[in-house]
Design a protein around this motif. Structure first.
Motif, PDB file in Angstrom:
ATOM      1  N   LEU A  36       0.824  -1.212   0.000  1.00  0.00           N
ATOM      2  CA  LEU A  36       0.000   0.000   0.000  1.00  0.00           C
ATOM      3  C   LEU A  36       0.858   1.262   0.000  1.00  0.00           C
ATOM      4  O   LEU A  36       0.552   2.245  -0.685  1.00  0.00           O
ATOM      5  N   SER A  37       1.961   1.234   0.756  1.00  0.00           N
ATOM      6  CA  SER A  37       2.859   2.384   0.805  1.00  0.00           C
ATOM      7  C   SER A  37       3.498   2.639  -0.555  1.00  0.00           C
ATOM      8  O   SER A  37       3.637   3.792  -0.988  1.00  0.00           O
ATOM      9  N   ALA A  38       3.882   1.563  -1.224  1.00  0.00           N
ATOM     10  CA  ALA A  38       4.494   1.700  -2.551  1.00  0.00           C
ATOM     11  C   ALA A  38       3.500   2.298  -3.549  1.00  0.00           C
ATOM     12  O   ALA A  38       3.858   3.155  -4.364  1.00  0.00           O
ATOM     13  N   ILE A  39       2.242   1.866  -3.474  1.00  0.00           N
ATOM     14  CA  ILE A  39       1.214   2.390  -4.384  1.00  0.00           C
ATOM     15  C   ILE A  39       0.949   3.861  -4.114  1.00  0.00           C
ATOM     16  O   ILE A  39       0.885   4.690  -5.035  1.00  0.00           O
ATOM     17  N   TYR A  45       3.551  10.961  -5.391  1.00  0.00           N
ATOM     18  CA  TYR A  45       4.813  11.646  -5.675  1.00  0.00           C
ATOM     19  C   TYR A  45       5.523  11.137  -6.934  1.00  0.00           C
ATOM     20  O   TYR A  45       6.526  11.714  -7.351  1.00  0.00           O
ATOM     21  N   GLY A  46       5.027  10.057  -7.494  1.00  0.00           N
ATOM     22  CA  GLY A  46       5.685   9.474  -8.658  1.00  0.00           C
ATOM     23  C   GLY A  46       7.042   8.894  -8.335  1.00  0.00           C
ATOM     24  O   GLY A  46       7.911   8.756  -9.205  1.00  0.00           O
ATOM     25  N   ALA A  47       7.249   8.544  -7.060  1.00  0.00           N
ATOM     26  CA  ALA A  47       8.547   8.039  -6.611  1.00  0.00           C
ATOM     27  C   ALA A  47       8.488   6.541  -6.396  1.00  0.00           C
ATOM     28  O   ALA A  47       7.423   5.966  -6.167  1.00  0.00           O
TER      29      ALA A  47
END
Length: 384
Positions: A36-39, A45-47
């Motif tokens: 979820l954090s990665a998504i 932020y597009g990071a």
């Protein structure tokens, strides 16, 4: 039977064995939070959440390279919570209760350490090593006080530790008091600032090192705790006392001493975490150091698959739980959730954990599983 079928059966057995283990809940929770954090990080932020880079953080022409990224930040910020979770796990396992004073004890340890390091108005300035040692010993004394109330006087853990939970920050403020010039009085609740570069290394970076020092401290602390529990009988004593302290006494275990020791260890953990926190901000803030961390430490133990009713425990599960909570906190900050709203989201996690661990929920799962197996057997009989 082909080799491929054998592999499938073995893999299925491994999966079943994993989900029956106590580490299934913390590992699955960590994976879900990370995904979820990665998504969220990618959308907002597009990071790349998993990206780790080397960044120059030197000032005024100074060259100082450090590792930089979400993963590093989570591990760095989780260091204090990981250390607290070690002590909280033992306290819960032995006393069937929680130590809610760990955040306040962190503030006391930080105040003692920074006070002994000396400010500009102080006529003394102790060496960092001795100041840190005395700060940690102060926290150990607080843990011994809690342990005495719980183990010897049989006061409920939450009630016993409530004393330092409420009074601890007041004690830290008194230690941090500053004289008011020309009045002969002292101002309490002030922030003590220090400027000793060697002390800053503890919460920052060692010279010529790119990995945050708190990560090293947490790893070493966990390794020492794991080796101590593995190669001594203390782990067995804690589990025995937690399951049935009366039976433990019958086999010669001093349950009073065991419970007392777990609170002393919890005080030690709080002291180390408090020193790290003070070093991070290069000062002693009695009002904010360790604030609400006692709740996160308890949540880490519960999320680690440990029963809050005492007995058996899994230290690795608590550590994974601590990292999961910090990952959740970092992600919530990243999407703009204010600090005062974080407890709401953590409360949802607590509700889910309590639900999964409740006997009623487990019984419902077992009934559903038995019905599914029964239907499967009936189907097999009909086809036969």
């Amino acid at each position: 039977m082909s080799k491929s079928d054998t592999k499938k059966i073995n893999f299925g057995d491994l999966v079943k064995k994993f989900f029956k283990s106590s580490l299934a809940l913390p590992i699955c929770a960590l994976i879900i939070v990370i995904i979820l954090s990665a998504i969220v990080t990618k959308i907002k932020y597009g990071a790349n959440f998993f990206s780790i880079n080397i960044k120059n953080v030197g000032l005024e022409g100074e060259t100082k390279y450090v590792l930089y990224g979400y993963i590093i930040d989570i591990l760095n910020r989780a260091s204090e919570l990981v250390i607290l979770a070690v002590g909280m796990t033992l306290v819960v396992a032995a006393s069937k209760g929680t130590d809610i004073s760990v955040g306040s004890v962190m503030a006391i340890a930080a105040a003692i350490t920074v006070r002994l390091l000396g400010e500009s108005y102080d006529s003394y300035a102790m060496l960092p090593f001795f100041a840190i040692l005395l700060g940690i010993l102060g926290a150990v004394a607080c843990g011994a006080f809690n342990g005495l109330l719980v183990a010897k006087f049989k006061i409920q853990p939450m009630v016993a530790t409530l004393i330092l939970y409420t009074a601890g920050r007041g004690i830290a403020q008194l230690i941090s008091s500053r004289p008011i010039e020309g009045t002969g009085k002292y101002a309490t609740g002030v922030i003590l600032y220090i400027r000793k570069e060697s002390f800053r290394w503890i919460g920052g970076f060692l010279p010529h090192n790119i990995i945050p020092t708190p990560i090293y401290i947490a790893v070493v602390f966990v390794i020492i705790a794991s080796l101590f529990l593995r190669f001594t009988a203390f782990s067995t004593y804690v589990k025995t006392v937690g399951i049935n302290d009366r039976a433990g006494r019958l086999v010669g275990i001093n349950s009073v001493l065991v419970i007392f020791s777990t609170y002393v260890i919890s005080g030690l953990c709080s002291g180390v975490a408090g020193v790290i926190s003070a070093s991070r901000i290069y000062s002693s803030d009695a009002n904010n150091i360790g604030l609400n961390l006692e709740l996160d430490a308890i949540l880490a133990v519960a999320l680690g698959g440990n029963s809050l009713g005492g007995g058996k425990f899994n230290l690795l599960g608590s550590i994974i739980g601590a990292i999961t909570i910090q990952a959740l906190t970092t992600s919530l900050y990243a999407i703009g959730v204010p600090a005062n709203q974080l407890p709401v989201y953590k409360a949802i996690v607590v509700i889910l954990i309590v639900l999964f661990q409740s006997p009623v929920f487990k019984a419902a799962l077992n009934r559903a599983k038995n019905r599914r197996l029964s239907k499967k057997n009936q189907s097999a009989v009909v086809h036969a």
